[in-house]
Design an enzyme around this catalytic site. Structure first.
Site, PDB file in Angstrom:
ATOM      1  N   LYS A   1     121.892 -23.976 103.232  1.00 15.61           N
ATOM      2  CA  LYS A   1     120.770 -24.129 104.147  1.00 15.61           C
ATOM      3  C   LYS A   1     120.611 -25.604 104.488  1.00 15.61           C
ATOM      4  CE  LYS A   1     118.041 -26.271 102.261  1.00 15.61           C
ATOM      5  NZ  LYS A   1     118.046 -27.602 101.580  1.00 15.61           N
TER       6      LYS A   1
ATOM      7  N   TYR B   1     112.071 -24.340 103.052  1.00 17.61           N
ATOM      8  CA  TYR B   1     111.661 -23.431 101.972  1.00 17.61           C
ATOM      9  C   TYR B   1     110.315 -22.780 102.281  1.00 17.61           C
ATOM     10  CZ  TYR B   1     115.508 -24.898  98.993  1.00 17.61           C
ATOM     11  OH  TYR B   1     116.761 -25.115  98.478  1.00 17.61           O
TER      12      TYR B   1
HETATM   13  P1  NDP Z   1     125.667 -34.527  98.684  1.00 18.19           P
HETATM   14  O1  NDP Z   1     125.564 -35.736  99.541  1.00 18.19           O
HETATM   15  O2  NDP Z   1     125.399 -34.683  97.240  1.00 18.19           O
HETATM   16  O3  NDP Z   1     127.104 -33.861  98.842  1.00 18.19           O
HETATM   17  C1  NDP Z   1     127.642 -33.561 100.088  1.00 18.19           C
HETATM   18  C2  NDP Z   1     129.160 -33.611  99.983  1.00 18.19           C
HETATM   19  O4  NDP Z   1     129.687 -33.259 101.253  1.00 18.19           O
HETATM   20  C3  NDP Z   1     129.726 -34.984  99.677  1.00 18.19           C
HETATM   21  O5  NDP Z   1     129.770 -35.269  98.310  1.00 18.19           O
HETATM   22  C4  NDP Z   1     131.110 -34.886 100.271  1.00 18.19           C
HETATM   23  O6  NDP Z   1     131.955 -34.212  99.353  1.00 18.19           O
HETATM   24  C5  NDP Z   1     130.935 -33.948 101.442  1.00 18.19           C
HETATM   25  N1  NDP Z   1     130.913 -34.659 102.727  1.00 18.19           N
HETATM   26  C6  NDP Z   1     131.745 -34.424 103.764  1.00 18.19           C
HETATM   27  N2  NDP Z   1     131.481 -35.220 104.791  1.00 18.19           N
HETATM   28  C7  NDP Z   1     130.449 -35.995 104.427  1.00 18.19           C
HETATM   29  C8  NDP Z   1     129.729 -37.040 105.082  1.00 18.19           C
HETATM   30  N3  NDP Z   1     130.014 -37.400 106.331  1.00 18.19           N
HETATM   31  N4  NDP Z   1     128.722 -37.621 104.413  1.00 18.19           N
HETATM   32  C9  NDP Z   1     128.415 -37.239 103.170  1.00 18.19           C
HETATM   33  N5  NDP Z   1     129.056 -36.256 102.492  1.00 18.19           N
HETATM   34  C10 NDP Z   1     130.078 -35.655 103.122  1.00 18.19           C
HETATM   35  O7  NDP Z   1     124.669 -33.454  99.329  1.00 18.19           O
HETATM   36  P2  NDP Z   1     124.097 -32.157  98.623  1.00 18.19           P
HETATM   37  O8  NDP Z   1     125.137 -31.547  97.768  1.00 18.19           O
HETATM   38  O9  NDP Z   1     122.801 -32.442  98.005  1.00 18.19           O
HETATM   39  O10 NDP Z   1     123.788 -31.207  99.890  1.00 18.19           O
HETATM   40  C11 NDP Z   1     124.822 -30.534 100.576  1.00 18.19           C
HETATM   41  C12 NDP Z   1     124.244 -29.303 101.291  1.00 18.19           C
HETATM   42  O11 NDP Z   1     123.668 -28.433 100.335  1.00 18.19           O
HETATM   43  C13 NDP Z   1     123.136 -29.619 102.295  1.00 18.19           C
HETATM   44  O12 NDP Z   1     123.247 -28.802 103.421  1.00 18.19           O
HETATM   45  C14 NDP Z   1     121.855 -29.292 101.546  1.00 18.19           C
HETATM   46  O13 NDP Z   1     120.779 -28.898 102.385  1.00 18.19           O
HETATM   47  C15 NDP Z   1     122.309 -28.146 100.667  1.00 18.19           C
HETATM   48  N6  NDP Z   1     121.547 -28.039  99.416  1.00 18.19           N
HETATM   49  C16 NDP Z   1     121.068 -26.816  99.058  1.00 18.19           C
HETATM   50  C17 NDP Z   1     120.341 -26.671  97.902  1.00 18.19           C
HETATM   51  C18 NDP Z   1     119.832 -25.341  97.491  1.00 18.19           C
HETATM   52  O14 NDP Z   1     119.093 -25.251  96.511  1.00 18.19           O
HETATM   53  N7  NDP Z   1     120.227 -24.263  98.160  1.00 18.19           N
HETATM   54  C19 NDP Z   1     120.036 -27.814  97.044  1.00 18.19           C
HETATM   55  C20 NDP Z   1     120.647 -29.053  97.477  1.00 18.19           C
HETATM   56  C21 NDP Z   1     121.379 -29.141  98.630  1.00 18.19           C
HETATM   57  P3  NDP Z   1     133.511 -34.590  99.226  1.00 18.19           P
HETATM   58  O15 NDP Z   1     133.527 -35.993  98.700  1.00 18.19           O
HETATM   59  O16 NDP Z   1     134.014 -33.596  98.287  1.00 18.19           O
HETATM   60  O17 NDP Z   1     134.113 -34.469 100.591  1.00 18.19           O
END
Ligand code: NDP
Length: 373
Positions: free
Chosen positions: A138, A223
């Site tokens: 989401k 949420y």
């Molecule tokens: P993070 O920034 O921690 O991780 C995102 C990952 O996406 C990065 O580590 C990277 O992984 C990859 N990535 C690819 N392109 C980019 C870019 N341009 N900039 C940054 N990261 C990039 O974010 P979150 O994990 O917190 O959030 C990711 C998604 O999950 C969002 O859509 C958020 O809304 C959702 N979310 C949902 C939750 C829930 O409870 N359902 C809770 C938290 C987040 P790599 O290095 O492997 O390419």
């Protein structure tokens, strides 16, 4: 079914520390600790090995029905570390340039997209074109137009599209819904949803309009949007909304800091909600009717979800949300099961239509009609 899963999960967790339980032979414990036959498992590749991807991967270890088998990442060092931790073969590892080749990989059933919001749409289209099921975090996309294209693309490709709405499988949440459906609150009249946290690092993607698609509303306010719908059990037909901004440097144009919004539902229920990036641990739902109430705080965090109704405390056991979610999503994808509160692309699209209308209401200052049809 969920109590059995809970029992198995507890048993699995305690098996490490308890050397002998009378009545349980080592063999049966080993069997319980194993995943079922590969053919009945949902084999998942995670795209985006960030903070939430890490949480999902850890939770999937305890899933009885889903298994992490592949990785898609732009960071080679993460791939190496995750390969070692989860025993992932090289042939199941991809980057953002070459992951279309996943179409030729028969060992992956679904891709769980856990990247910044703006990437969900293009990545979903590519995963669908590769013929794999999509689980997308989401918000499903940046707006309803993108959401519609994703639903259409997955339909045309004959793959399922699910959205990571973990609360739709959470025990206390489902108990409140059950009570409401049984009439325990009488006629529902009012919902309040408060969703927020204090955001840190001003350079993170969540504060970048291009990658986040907005501000608090896209990330945490959703949420309360989604919660209003499943707590009330109706779809909102109008919205009014007001935005306030105390820090225009941190929260630039198009990145909302705080939005208050109000919904009206067909039966006359009203809702009052708040979405913010400037208050700590704001996580509360309140539902009131002619005969009683439910209050939950925390209501959507990682849990345990706590709360009470006029009848007493909510006491369903806490199970790691993402473990239950992956079990249930495997059942939905592989067994054609349905979720009591939907988690499909249409559900994600409804939230996007509502959020688009909230942003519109902020701009116009008027009561805006929500067109979900
Ligand atoms: P993070 O920034 O921690 O991780 C995102 C990952 O996406 C990065 O580590 C990277 O992984 C990859 N990535 C690819 N392109 C980019 C870019 N341009 N900039 C940054 N990261 C990039 O974010 P979150 O994990 O917190 O959030 C990711 C998604 O999950 C969002 O859509 C958020 O809304 C959702 N979310 C949902 C939750 C829930 O409870 N359902 C809770 C938290 C987040 P790599 O290095 O492997 O390419």
């Amino acid at each position: 079914m969920s109590s059995r899963r809970n029992f198995l999960q507890k048993l699995t967790l305690s098996a490490v520390s308890i050397p002998f339980i009378p009545g349980f032979e080592t063999k049966s414990m080993n069997v319980m600790n194993q995943k079922p036959d590969q053919s009945t498992l949902l084999r998942v590749a995670i795209m985006g090995l960030g903070s939430y991807g890490t949480r999902v991967a850890e939770a999937m270890v305890d899933s009885k029905k889903a298994k992490l088998v592949g990785l898609i990442s732009g960071t080679p060092s993460k791939i190496t570390a995750w390969q070692a931790k989860y025993n992932i073969p090289e042939k199941n590892c991809y980057n953002y340039e070459n992951f279309d080749a996943i179409k030729d990989n028969p060992d992956i059933d679904a891709v769980y997209i856990i990247t910044p919001n703006a990437l969900h749409h293009p990545q979903t289209l590519r995963v669908a074109a590769a013929g794999k099921h999509v689980i997308c975090e989401k918000p499903m996309a940046l707006n309803a137009r993108e959401g519609r294209e994703m639903v259409e693309a997955c339909k045309n490709a004959g793959v399922k599209l699910l959205v990571g709405y973990r609360m739709h499988f959470e025990g206390n949440t489902l108990e409140v819904i059950r009570m409401r459906e049984a009439g325990a609150f009488g006629e529902v009249k009012f919902f309040q949803g408060l969703s927020g946290f204090k955001i840190g690092d001003p350079t993170q993607w969540r504060l970048n309009k291009e990658l986040a698609g907005g501000g608090a509303m896209m990330d945490i306010g959703i949420y309360s949007v989604n919660g209003a719908r499943y707590m009330v059990g109706e779809e909102p037909e109008w919205v009014t909304a007001q935005e306030t901004k105390t820090d225009p440097v941190k929260f630039k144009e198009g990145v909302d800091e705080t939005i208050m919004f109000q919904f009206g539902f067909p039966s006359g229920v009203v809702a009052s909600c708040l979405s913010t990036y400037s208050m700590s641990n704001l996580d509360r739902f309140f539902l009131n009717g002619t005969e009683g109430y439910a209050e939950m705080q925390p209501s959507t965090g990682y849990g345990p979800i706590k709360g009470k109704t006029h009848k007493g405390p909510l006491d369903k056991p806490h199970i790691t949300h993402q473990t239950v979610q992956m079990d249930r999503m495997a059942e939905i994808i592989l067994e054609g099961d349905t979720a009591q509160v939907p988690v499909d692309g249409e559900e994600g699209l409804k939230d996007l239509i509502i959020i688009d209308t909230i942003y519109k209401a902020v701009k116009t200052g008027k009561k805006e009609r929500i067109k979900l049809g």
